[in-house]
Design a protein around this motif. Structure first.
Motif, PDB file in Angstrom:
ATOM      1  N   PRO A   1       0.874  -1.200  -0.014  1.00  0.00           N
ATOM      2  CA  PRO A   1       0.177   0.130  -0.180  1.00  0.00           C
ATOM      3  C   PRO A   1       0.786   1.234   0.131  1.00  0.00           C
ATOM      4  O   PRO A   1       0.420   2.266  -0.682  1.00  0.00           O
ATOM      5  N   ALA A   2       1.885   1.313   0.695  1.00  0.00           N
ATOM      6  CA  ALA A   2       2.940   2.513   0.692  1.00  0.00           C
ATOM      7  C   ALA A   2       3.313   2.986  -0.422  1.00  0.00           C
ATOM      8  O   ALA A   2       3.329   4.130  -0.692  1.00  0.00           O
ATOM      9  N   GLU A   3       3.455   1.897  -1.496  1.00  0.00           N
ATOM     10  CA  GLU A   3       3.839   2.426  -2.672  1.00  0.00           C
ATOM     11  C   GLU A   3       2.890   3.468  -3.492  1.00  0.00           C
ATOM     12  O   GLU A   3       3.449   4.245  -3.945  1.00  0.00           O
ATOM     13  N   LEU A   4       1.639   3.131  -3.368  1.00  0.00           N
ATOM     14  CA  LEU A   4       0.632   3.841  -3.896  1.00  0.00           C
ATOM     15  C   LEU A   4       0.380   5.186  -3.005  1.00  0.00           C
ATOM     16  O   LEU A   4       0.266   6.207  -3.694  1.00  0.00           O
ATOM     17  N   GLU A   5       0.473   4.885  -1.960  1.00  0.00           N
ATOM     18  CA  GLU A   5       0.271   6.297  -1.010  1.00  0.00           C
ATOM     19  C   GLU A   5       1.017   7.151  -1.019  1.00  0.00           C
ATOM     20  O   GLU A   5       0.987   8.462  -1.026  1.00  0.00           O
ATOM     21  N   ASP A   6       2.597   6.952  -1.307  1.00  0.00           N
ATOM     22  CA  ASP A   6       3.514   7.588  -1.220  1.00  0.00           C
ATOM     23  C   ASP A   6       3.231   8.851  -2.777  1.00  0.00           C
ATOM     24  O   ASP A   6       3.696   9.776  -2.854  1.00  0.00           O
ATOM     25  N   VAL A   7       2.728   7.913  -3.720  1.00  0.00           N
ATOM     26  CA  VAL A   7       2.372   8.756  -4.842  1.00  0.00           C
ATOM     27  C   VAL A   7       1.156   9.593  -4.809  1.00  0.00           C
ATOM     28  O   VAL A   7       1.263  11.006  -5.208  1.00  0.00           O
ATOM     29  N   LEU A   8       0.194   9.140  -4.177  1.00  0.00           N
ATOM     30  CA  LEU A   8      -1.142   9.778  -4.077  1.00  0.00           C
ATOM     31  C   LEU A   8      -0.990  11.054  -3.131  1.00  0.00           C
ATOM     32  O   LEU A   8      -1.591  11.982  -3.348  1.00  0.00           O
ATOM     33  N   VAL A   9      -0.334  10.967  -2.257  1.00  0.00           N
ATOM     34  CA  VAL A   9      -0.104  11.970  -1.026  1.00  0.00           C
ATOM     35  C   VAL A   9       0.475  13.408  -1.797  1.00  0.00           C
ATOM     36  O   VAL A   9       0.547  14.374  -1.103  1.00  0.00           O
ATOM     37  N   GLU A  10       1.280  13.096  -2.779  1.00  0.00           N
ATOM     38  CA  GLU A  10       1.925  14.192  -3.217  1.00  0.00           C
ATOM     39  C   GLU A  10       1.018  15.070  -4.152  1.00  0.00           C
ATOM     40  O   GLU A  10       1.338  16.148  -4.821  1.00  0.00           O
ATOM     41  N   HIS A  11      -0.434  14.312  -4.771  1.00  0.00           N
ATOM     42  CA  HIS A  11      -1.319  15.295  -5.301  1.00  0.00           C
ATOM     43  C   HIS A  11      -1.444  16.339  -4.599  1.00  0.00           C
ATOM     44  O   HIS A  11      -1.951  16.209  -3.383  1.00  0.00           O
ATOM     45  N   PRO A  12      -1.830  17.381  -5.050  1.00  0.00           N
ATOM     46  CA  PRO A  12      -2.094  18.689  -4.501  1.00  0.00           C
ATOM     47  C   PRO A  12      -3.642  18.717  -3.797  1.00  0.00           C
ATOM     48  O   PRO A  12      -3.710  19.589  -2.874  1.00  0.00           O
ATOM     49  N   HIS A  13      -4.441  18.124  -4.287  1.00  0.00           N
ATOM     50  CA  HIS A  13      -5.775  17.857  -3.678  1.00  0.00           C
ATOM     51  C   HIS A  13      -5.717  16.713  -2.355  1.00  0.00           C
ATOM     52  O   HIS A  13      -6.818  16.391  -1.994  1.00  0.00           O
ATOM     53  N   VAL A  14      -4.800  16.192  -2.187  1.00  0.00           N
ATOM     54  CA  VAL A  14      -4.934  14.992  -1.300  1.00  0.00           C
ATOM     55  C   VAL A  14      -4.094  15.341   0.048  1.00  0.00           C
ATOM     56  O   VAL A  14      -3.015  15.716   0.068  1.00  0.00           O
ATOM     57  N   HIS A  15      -4.835  15.276   1.086  1.00  0.00           N
ATOM     58  CA  HIS A  15      -4.154  15.492   2.425  1.00  0.00           C
ATOM     59  C   HIS A  15      -3.728  14.450   3.217  1.00  0.00           C
ATOM     60  O   HIS A  15      -2.548  14.389   3.637  1.00  0.00           O
ATOM     61  N   GLU A  16      -4.350  13.300   3.296  1.00  0.00           N
ATOM     62  CA  GLU A  16      -3.984  12.022   3.611  1.00  0.00           C
ATOM     63  C   GLU A  16      -4.739  11.043   2.833  1.00  0.00           C
ATOM     64  O   GLU A  16      -5.591  11.070   2.441  1.00  0.00           O
ATOM     65  N   VAL A  17      -4.099   9.913   3.025  1.00  0.00           N
ATOM     66  CA  VAL A  17      -4.447   8.605   2.231  1.00  0.00           C
ATOM     67  C   VAL A  17      -3.947   7.182   2.873  1.00  0.00           C
ATOM     68  O   VAL A  17      -3.057   7.438   3.490  1.00  0.00           O
ATOM     69  N   ALA A  18      -4.885   6.390   2.689  1.00  0.00           N
ATOM     70  CA  ALA A  18      -4.754   5.003   2.907  1.00  0.00           C
ATOM     71  C   ALA A  18      -5.331   4.071   1.695  1.00  0.00           C
ATOM     72  O   ALA A  18      -6.256   4.258   1.319  1.00  0.00           O
TER      73      ALA A  18
END
Length: 500
Positions: free
Chosen positions: A409-426
């Motif tokens: 999961p961390a592989e995707l989370e590291d990418v998604l959290v860099e999107h300017p509209h994402v504050h947190e993600v799991a």
């Protein structure tokens, strides 16, 4: 070496130094030692085999920790945030326990504790009791901590005096703190970080300032009023602190070191904190209950080098290390192994194994899980780079298996959290009849933003293989976490599969 010897060393160094600040209570090292002596007498008189504590911490944590050691008894702080049934179940697993409890949690104990004592009554009794002094064997169990149980029934981790003191003496320089140094402690007492904070700060010679119930504005106030020079927080705390600091109303000139850990922290939050506190040295600490706290550390210099590399854009490998947990502390060895037990090389992903004197790996009722060479299986998926920096990819139990492919999961989370509209993600896996698991990204958006799910999926697709693109993106106001900031993935999966 016994835990109590750490207090004796601190007492020999400066008995009149303020050791503990907790609300209106202020104790010098001498006063703490005297109370620990009396507390040991109270414990010995009770005839108990074990001391349990149910409360929010503050002065009671170091007092009971050292009093139990001086009485030759094992100490267990229990998670006061559990239900009454949960607390009672843990107490029942402790042999002949004396339960010291804060008044507000008394009803939650029920009839579980055969011997109960109000924490205020214990403190009063410790002031007048006849001292007791035993000298535990270094291999005796000094502390038992229950794991969080986020994926299974809590295990009782046995930490010997030798495990704990090896960690402290190997990572902390005795009496190295300056006279004005103070540490702000807001991690819960039942967590290994709470226990190690009491031991390490006393040994180093820092005043310990307790904040039992975290509030970001109160945290900032205490930093300013007590001249705090170091602090440790979990990710959810860091996020709220950054929100307060972003107002520009507060300066923290005394804060020299800020450690964070407990679970993975998104890089955008780390970068923002670095910019808001440019004079503070940041430390990312990684450890487990079974390892007596920290086994790897990303130092302030490591943070600065990685942050500078990211800003310059000239050394991607160095920049990536801002997302690592650093390199092993003294006395710790690491191995990355595949499913067959083969030791892997730099850049290869597998399960992390650790070895060292501070590592326990022993559970009550189960025994030791160390292998024949003394290696402990952390159950964390990890990678070590060419320079020895450790990257944690999450728990092996959290691995998503989609179409026969293992996905961290961390592989995707590291990418998604860099999107300017994402504050947190799991990112979690849910049952899927075709693929085994479907990939679901659970996103907490930036305030005031309503992201486009397809835009977030495309953002992942641009960075990772198509098979790693989330099948679904759902939005939440917040992610469920425990007190140390770990995301409760089971709760997320349950909310996505309400019929199971």
């Amino acid at each position: 070496m016994s835990i109590s010897l750490l207090l004796e060393m601190a007492l020999s160094g400066d008995p009149d130094r303020v050791a503990v600040v907790s609300g209106d209570v202020r104790l010098t090292t001498q006063e703490l030692s005297d109370l620990a002596d009396g507390g040991a007498g109270v414990i010995a008189e009770s005839g108990c085999e074990h001391v349990a504590y149910v409360g929010a911490g503050g002065v009671m944590l170091p007092l009971l920790l050292f009093a139990s050691a001086r009485a030759g008894r094992t100490f267990t702080p229990i998670n006061y945030r559990l239900s009454g049934d949960g607390i009672q179940a843990l107490i029942e697993r402790l042999p002949a326990a004396l339960v010291v409890v804060e008044a507000r949690y008394r009803e939650m104990i029920g009839s579980a504790g055969k011997q109960l004592m109000d924490s205020d009554d214990f403190l009063a009794a410790a002031r007048t009791a006849e001292p007791a002094a035993e000298f535990p064997d270094p291999d005796d169990v000094g502390v038992v901590l229950f794991t969080s149980g986020t994926t299974s029934k809590p295990k009782a981790v046995e930490l010997t005096h030798n495990n704990l003191t090896t960690y402290i003496t190997g990572t902390v320089e005795f009496a190295a703190a300056e006279e004005s140094d103070a540490a702000l402690i807001c991690v819960p007492p039942y967590h290994i970080a709470g226990v190690s904070a009491a031991l390490s700060n006393l040994y180093a010679g820092r005043k310990m300032v307790y904040l039992n119930n975290f509030d970001a504005r109160e945290w900032v106030r205490l930093i300013q009023d007590e001249g705090v020079t170091s602090a440790t927080v979990v990710p959810t705390m860091l996020d709220r602190i950054v929100t307060v600091l972003e107002t520009g109303e507060h300066a923290l000139p005394t804060l020299r070191n800020l450690a964070y850990g407990g679970s993975k922290v998104g890089l955008p939050l780390v970068r923002k904190a670095l910019e808001l506190l440019p004079d503070a040295g940041f430390v990312n600490a990684y450890g487990l209950t079974e390892t007596s706290s920290t086994i790897a550390m990303l130092t302030p210099d490591d943070h600065r080098a990685a942050h500078a590399a990211a800003n310059a854009g000239t050394d991607p490998a160095a920049a990536k290390r801002l997302g690592s947990v650093g390199r092993p502390v003294p006395g710790i060895e690491l191995q990355i192994r595949d499913e067959d037990g083969t030791v892997l090389g730099p850049g290869e992903t597998g399960e992390l194994y650790v070895r060292g004197e501070q590592v326990s790996g022993t559970y009550t009722g189960i025994g030791s899980v160390l292998d024949e060479q003394g290696w402990f299986p952390t159950r964390d998926i990890a990678t070590v780079d060419e320079e020895g920096f450790l990257f944690i990819g999450g728990r092996s139990d959290d691995t998503i298996i989609r179409g026969g492919e293992n996905i961290a999961p961390a592989e995707l989370e590291d990418v998604l959290v860099e999107h300017p509209h994402v504050h947190e993600v799991a990112v979690v896996g849910t049952d899927d009849p075709q693929w085994g698991h479907a990939i679901v990204a659970v996103v907490v958006p930036v305030a005031g933003i309503t992201p486009d799910p397809e835009e977030l999926r495309e953002h992942v697709r641009k960075s990772l293989r198509g098979s790693r693109t989330p099948d679904r993106v759902v939005f939440r106001d917040e992610l469920p976490t425990n007190a140390t900031g770990k995301i409760l993935r089971r709760e997320i999966v349950a909310s996505l599969n309400p019929d199971k």
